[in-house]
Design a protein around this motif. Structure first.
Motif, PDB file in Angstrom:
ATOM      1  N   LEU A  99      -2.756   1.636   1.236  1.00  0.00           N
ATOM      2  CA  LEU A  99      -1.662   1.733   0.263  1.00  0.00           C
ATOM      3  C   LEU A  99      -0.313   1.979   0.939  1.00  0.00           C
ATOM      4  O   LEU A  99       0.693   1.343   0.605  1.00  0.00           O
ATOM      5  CB  LEU A  99      -1.976   2.864  -0.725  1.00  0.00           C
ATOM      6  N   VAL A 100      -0.273   2.864   1.921  1.00  0.00           N
ATOM      7  CA  VAL A 100       1.008   3.245   2.534  1.00  0.00           C
ATOM      8  C   VAL A 100       1.713   2.038   3.162  1.00  0.00           C
ATOM      9  O   VAL A 100       2.928   1.900   3.063  1.00  0.00           O
ATOM     10  CB  VAL A 100       0.797   4.352   3.596  1.00  0.00           C
ATOM     11  N   PHE A 101       0.938   1.151   3.809  1.00  0.00           N
ATOM     12  CA  PHE A 101       1.552   0.029   4.520  1.00  0.00           C
ATOM     13  C   PHE A 101       1.305  -1.319   3.855  1.00  0.00           C
ATOM     14  O   PHE A 101       1.675  -2.360   4.396  1.00  0.00           O
ATOM     15  CB  PHE A 101       1.063  -0.008   5.978  1.00  0.00           C
ATOM     16  N   LEU A 111      -3.584  -0.559  -5.937  1.00  0.00           N
ATOM     17  CA  LEU A 111      -4.022   0.673  -5.262  1.00  0.00           C
ATOM     18  C   LEU A 111      -3.227   1.868  -5.776  1.00  0.00           C
ATOM     19  O   LEU A 111      -3.764   2.950  -6.010  1.00  0.00           O
ATOM     20  CB  LEU A 111      -3.824   0.538  -3.741  1.00  0.00           C
ATOM     21  N   ARG A 112      -1.948   1.655  -5.964  1.00  0.00           N
ATOM     22  CA  ARG A 112      -1.080   2.744  -6.400  1.00  0.00           C
ATOM     23  C   ARG A 112      -1.439   3.157  -7.833  1.00  0.00           C
ATOM     24  O   ARG A 112      -1.486   4.348  -8.161  1.00  0.00           O
ATOM     25  CB  ARG A 112       0.376   2.300  -6.282  1.00  0.00           C
ATOM     26  N   MET A 113      -1.693   2.159  -8.681  1.00  0.00           N
ATOM     27  CA  MET A 113      -2.060   2.454 -10.071  1.00  0.00           C
ATOM     28  C   MET A 113      -3.377   3.206 -10.141  1.00  0.00           C
ATOM     29  O   MET A 113      -3.556   4.120 -10.957  1.00  0.00           O
ATOM     30  CB  MET A 113      -2.177   1.159 -10.877  1.00  0.00           C
ATOM     31  N   SER A 299       1.537  22.319   6.067  1.00  0.00           N
ATOM     32  CA  SER A 299       2.688  22.681   6.905  1.00  0.00           C
ATOM     33  C   SER A 299       3.827  23.234   6.063  1.00  0.00           C
ATOM     34  O   SER A 299       4.542  24.150   6.490  1.00  0.00           O
ATOM     35  CB  SER A 299       3.211  21.470   7.683  1.00  0.00           C
ATOM     36  N   THR A 300       4.006  22.683   4.872  1.00  0.00           N
ATOM     37  CA  THR A 300       5.066  23.185   3.999  1.00  0.00           C
ATOM     38  C   THR A 300       4.811  24.640   3.630  1.00  0.00           C
ATOM     39  O   THR A 300       5.723  25.466   3.640  1.00  0.00           O
ATOM     40  CB  THR A 300       5.170  22.315   2.734  1.00  0.00           C
ATOM     41  N   VAL A 301       3.552  24.963   3.332  1.00  0.00           N
ATOM     42  CA  VAL A 301       3.209  26.349   3.012  1.00  0.00           C
ATOM     43  C   VAL A 301       3.474  27.255   4.222  1.00  0.00           C
ATOM     44  O   VAL A 301       4.037  28.344   4.095  1.00  0.00           O
ATOM     45  CB  VAL A 301       1.727  26.458   2.575  1.00  0.00           C
ATOM     46  N   GLY A 430      10.947  11.067  -0.594  1.00  0.00           N
ATOM     47  CA  GLY A 430      11.538   9.742  -0.680  1.00  0.00           C
ATOM     48  C   GLY A 430      12.029   9.489  -2.098  1.00  0.00           C
ATOM     49  O   GLY A 430      12.145  10.413  -2.918  1.00  0.00           O
ATOM     50  N   ALA A 431      12.330   8.235  -2.381  1.00  0.00           N
ATOM     51  CA  ALA A 431      12.818   7.859  -3.710  1.00  0.00           C
ATOM     52  C   ALA A 431      12.564   6.371  -3.902  1.00  0.00           C
ATOM     53  O   ALA A 431      12.263   5.663  -2.954  1.00  0.00           O
ATOM     54  CB  ALA A 431      14.311   8.155  -3.834  1.00  0.00           C
ATOM     55  N   GLY A 432      12.664   5.944  -5.152  1.00  0.00           N
ATOM     56  CA  GLY A 432      12.483   4.524  -5.440  1.00  0.00           C
ATOM     57  C   GLY A 432      11.025   4.145  -5.613  1.00  0.00           C
ATOM     58  O   GLY A 432      10.152   5.002  -5.703  1.00  0.00           O
TER      59      GLY A 432
END
Ligand code: HEM
Length: 501
Positions: A99-101, A111-113, A299-301, A430-432
């Protein structure tokens, strides 16, 4: 800066964006340094918030202000909805079958749906609430046993990683995958994810200088192939395990759903665009989820806790808020989260200063276009320096570099700003149309883990470390790690009944 004039659709001549001079052949690649997001922030101060780089034969543009990011990701998002070719996608992500690429098109959309429907929609997310809460509770239990043995310190990021990985794995493949007696060693799995991010973030010379591709000068491709084989064995394991289960025993996890779909004939009316998933698509998607969704969140935590330890008053204020809402006789649940206003501000402030993917993920221009008065040619790679944007004093003021969650509180300077892709000064996801697919899950698990940890434990530093000396150095990969893992001694602070299993 040199300005080449190019003719544009209308016949008007537009300049290319300015940028630093590069080396012969390699272009600007040798100038990136150990932390490319820092280097690119410095280049933006010199050349402006929209500047141009050349890596080998590839042209790049870098967006380094909220305004420029908006120009690309709102006005020109459709033109930048693909990702550039790269060796990680080829050698790790099953040759773009993920999905990412995935090329922007029907298979990407399907895949995204599928993930949206079964994992990330409000409804799917709520249905999986108990899985996340369960893993948060197991994390607390594990830390409790650490609290009774004396002070070597616990690597709290690793603990959070186990929680994040197992919660996601239960949703995706129906079982825990790391830790006590379930398969991969937790440390080993996290190591694999970190290695993947380092390789994916490495700016492989072979990707940009075709003549050097066969040489694999940094050894990146060899490492990718090796890592891919290790992941592939794990993915094969998930599938063969599922196939040994009788039909009725199949769960509602994503893997079961995908396998069932693979075996069924296509329904023309099912909104599937004639897309048939293969076993490779399944493995590639699971690989995406278990890598994109684990180390980013843990990592954010870890960054949040490090900032809170460095800002004891902020930590106290947060603990007071959670105590007020939750009390001291049970752990936090997700139902509590909407009432934790200060916690939300702490999480936003953490994403602002420590965005998990400092350069987001690259996009590529499908056609020539004009952005903010510059010509951007078809095939140009777009990098968005989300790290620099969320530290930009033009958007954040003189205290841009300080950890001050109150800016997001009602009455604060950035009260209305959120991380969900509509406010370009803060776009950790990200955005969009190609923005993070797992945003809802990521936010939920980060918030739950942080709330649970600060509520259930006082965390003190070990080995004579003091909050003011705590090392906040970053280690660059595609994701932003702490160079030095945060070590803490957890001490329970709730009534004993809260910890009862
Ligand atoms: C702290 C948490 C996370 C952060 C900061 C983050 C950040 C990002 C960013 C910046 C992108 C690229 C967006 C773009 O091109 O504009 C991305 C893409 C993606 N992320 Fe996340 N992510 C996080 C968690 C997750 C989780 C939990 C999952 C799934 C379980 C996930 C799955 C994905 C996928 C599949 C994509 C590719 C989307 C596409 O190409 O259509 N991420 N993420």
């Amino acid at each position: 800066a040199v300005c080449y004039l190019r003719s544009h659709g209308s016949g008007a001549k537009l300049p290319l964006p300015p940028g630093p001079r590069g080396w012969p052949v390699l272009g600007n690649l040798p100038q990136l340094g150990a932390k490319p997001h820092h280097t690119m922030a410095a280049l933006a101060r010199q050349h402006g918030p929209l500047f141009r780089l050349r890596f080998g034969s590839a042209e790049l543009v870098v967006a380094a202000s909220a305004k420029v990011a908006g120009s690309f990701l709102r006005a020109h998002d459709a033109n930048f909805s693909d990702r550039p070719p790269n060796s990680g996608a080829e050698h790790v992500a099953y040759n773009y079958q993920d999905l990412v690429f995935a090329p922007y098109g029907a298979r990407w959309r399907a895949l995204r749906m599928l993930c949206a429907l079964h994992l990330f929609s409000a409804r799917a997310l709520d249905a999986l609430r108990s899985v996340r809460q369960d893993e948060a509770r197991l994390m607390v239990t594990h830390l409790l046993s650490a609290s009774s043995s004396p002070a070597q310190g616990v690597a709290i990021g690793q603990e959070a990683n186990v929680c994040a990985t197992n919660a996601l794995a239960r949703a995706a493949v129906g079982r825990r995958v790391v830790g006590d007696g379930v398969g991969e060693s937790a440390r080993e799995f996290k190591g694999m994810v970190v290695e993947l991010m380092q390789l994916a973030g490495a700016f492989n010379i072979g990707d940009f200088v075709p003549a050097l591709r066969w040489l694999d000068p940094q050894g990146v491709v060899a490492k990718m192939k090796h890592l891919h084989r290790r992941y592939d064995r794990i993915m094969d394991g998930f599938i063969s395990e599922r196939e040994h289960l009788a039909g009725e025993e199949e769960g509602k996890d994503l893997l079961s759903i995908m396998l069932a779909k693979m075996r069924q004939p296509l329904h023309a009316d099912a909104g599937e665009d004639g897309i048939k998933f293969t076993e490779t698509n399944i493995k590639a998607l699971l690989l995406n989820l278990l890598t994109a969704g684990t180390d980013t969140t843990s990592s954010t935590v870890e960054w949040a806790l490090a900032e809170l330890i460095r800002h004891p008053d902020t930590l106290k204020q947060l603990q007071r808020e959670v105590d007020d809402v939750v009390g001291t006789s049970r752990l936090v649940t997700e139902a509590d989260l909407p009432r934790l206003t200060f916690l939300t501000a702490v999480i936003k402030e953490t994403f602002r200063l420590h965005p998990s993917t400092p350069l987001s993920l690259p996009r590529v221009a499908a056609e020539d276009c004009e952005v903010d008065g510059y010509h951007v040619a078809k095939g140009t790679t777009l990098l968005v320096n989300v790290w620099a944007i969320s530290r930009d004093p033009a958007s954040w003021g003189a205290d841009a570099l300080e950890f001050r969650p109150a800016r997001f509180l009602p009455g604060g300077s950035h009260e209305t700003v959120d991380v969900k892709g509509g406010d370009y000064e803060l776009i950790p996801f990200g955005a969009g149309r190609r923005m993070c697919a797992g945003l809802s899950w990521g936010l939920r698990i980060v918030t739950l883990m942080t709330a649970t940890l600060v509520h259930a434990f006082d965390l003190s530093l070990v080995n004579g470390m003091t909050p003011d000396k705590l090392d906040m150095e970053e280690a660059y990969g595609l994701t932003l790690q702490r160079a030095v893992p945060l070590l803490v001694q957890p001490m329970p602070r709730l009534l004993p009944s809260a910890y009862a299993t």
